[in-house]
Write an enzyme that holds these catalytic residues in place. Sequence first.
Site, PDB file in Angstrom:
ATOM      1  N   TYR A   1      33.022  44.718  49.717  1.00 58.53           N
ATOM      2  CA  TYR A   1      31.879  43.960  50.235  1.00 58.53           C
ATOM      3  C   TYR A   1      32.081  43.744  51.716  1.00 58.53           C
ATOM      4  O   TYR A   1      33.179  43.391  52.159  1.00 58.53           O
ATOM      5  CB  TYR A   1      31.828  42.598  49.526  1.00 58.53           C
ATOM      6  CG  TYR A   1      30.817  41.633  50.101  1.00 58.53           C
ATOM      7  CD1 TYR A   1      29.570  41.489  49.515  1.00 58.53           C
ATOM      8  CD2 TYR A   1      31.106  40.866  51.237  1.00 58.53           C
ATOM      9  CE1 TYR A   1      28.628  40.602  50.028  1.00 58.53           C
ATOM     10  CE2 TYR A   1      30.169  39.979  51.767  1.00 58.53           C
ATOM     11  CZ  TYR A   1      28.946  39.849  51.153  1.00 58.53           C
ATOM     12  OH  TYR A   1      28.016  38.976  51.671  1.00 58.53           O
TER      13      TYR A   1
ATOM     14  N   GLU B   1      24.327  42.957  55.059  1.00 58.88           N
ATOM     15  CA  GLU B   1      25.210  42.827  53.907  1.00 58.88           C
ATOM     16  C   GLU B   1      25.257  44.163  53.179  1.00 58.88           C
ATOM     17  O   GLU B   1      24.219  44.688  52.777  1.00 58.88           O
ATOM     18  CB  GLU B   1      24.676  41.736  52.970  1.00 58.88           C
ATOM     19  CG  GLU B   1      25.604  41.454  51.807  1.00 58.88           C
ATOM     20  CD  GLU B   1      25.003  40.421  50.845  1.00 58.88           C
ATOM     21  OE1 GLU B   1      23.930  40.690  50.274  1.00 58.88           O
ATOM     22  OE2 GLU B   1      25.609  39.356  50.678  1.00 58.88           O
TER      23      GLU B   1
END
Length: 435
Positions: A140, A228
């Site tokens: 991530y 993101e």
Amino acid sequence: MFSRIAARSRAVRLNQVAKTQTRNLSLHEFRSAQILQNYGIDVPKGGAATTPQQAEDIAKKLGCEDMVIKAQALTGGRGKGHFDNGLKGGVKLISSPTEAKMYAEQMLNHKIFTKQTGPQGKPVTAVYVVEREFVRREAYVAILMDRATQKPIIVASSQGGMDIEGVAAENPDAIHTFPVDIHTGVTDTQAIEVAKALGFSSKATQEAADDIKKLYKVFTDKDATQIEINPLSETTDHRVVAMDAKLGFDDNASFRQEEVWSWRDLTQEDPEEIEAAKHGLNFIKLDGNIGCLVNGAGLAMATMDIIKLYGGEPANFLDCGGGATADAIKKAFELITSEPGVTAIFVNIFGGIVRCDNIAKGLIAVAQNMNLNIPIVARLQGTNLAEAQKLISDSGLKIFSFGDLDEAAQKVCQLSKVVEMAREIDVNVSFELPL
Ligand code: GDP
Ligand code: MN
């Protein structure tokens, strides 16, 4: 120990930052992927379709057996989502163009429900058909603005793919944050540090580090507020691929990001917030039950604070700016009362150029014409206050008028509780206007 606590509090803060930054534009995954690709970041090959036939054609053109079809709606957690027609999963592995067509039929123009959408869901306006990647690791990475340090920060975790809030709550140590010095940008050394935090094999570290620098370039070039990538994956052949992307953009910079803003998909936004904008109102829905009408963003914040101080919860943030006209007040009241949970309205307006007596006239006209059955508390302050208060009391309407903010806020919190309690036991308290 300290780093553990710090990591946890950072994670909590990040959550808050993400929640409060609602005034920005989000793009569909396929648009975001295009931007990333333009900056040299590897994304799966694919294309977006708005009809089942197009989805089939894109799949044929990809010419591979292993593909993925992904519902395009502005929400996370699509993989674990479901549709209004019962279909489970907004991200499906497929092996033929026929399957692409079949799933496109079931996804397009249907609503998807995820952990993030709430019960109203989001309409799916496109599907994205991409080559399937064979993945070794899912990480991530995000770039955000951090209010506390007033710097962009890179957030990296080796535990990507699943929902990052879960990781933040259960395993905060797995989340690393890196503040970026805006004068130097992301240095080579820092990019490598971030890449290492992603937990990829040594063969993928350099590419990941390059990608971090590219992402930061996207962040600054495009006036992004959020980037993101979840997951940023290492493939079995050690390539680094951005397999999902969520990009948010600062609306204050919309004037210089024409292309990005041309990609706005209004079907994904709250229809009431769009309607409010048409009338020059800045409307943001919140979870509470006291509808607030104010002029000026600063006063809106102060109003929310004082309502909370006296034990209430604001239902919205509605700023009518300089234009507290009768028309704006009417629209505002319509928006506020369209929410069934609203138990009181708080008008907190500073009459400067728009004088208090004019605001009072607007309020009276609206209250007379709308069949309101919840109390209104008006705190007016500024030019011609006395005239305004006289107009309100002469009107015979049940508008509770105050000049003092504390008194007004206490009153509205108290009245909203009364209405709430009455509703719970199904008693009709009479706040009908006129008396
Ligand atoms: P989200 O659920 O809205 O975040 O949608 P994503 O685009 O992140 O897809 C959900 C999950 O599907 C990802 O976290 C991956 O684990 C998986 N996924 C998506 N595309 C691929 C792919 O090409 N290969 C593999 N192996 N997994 C994929
Ligand atoms: Mn994802």
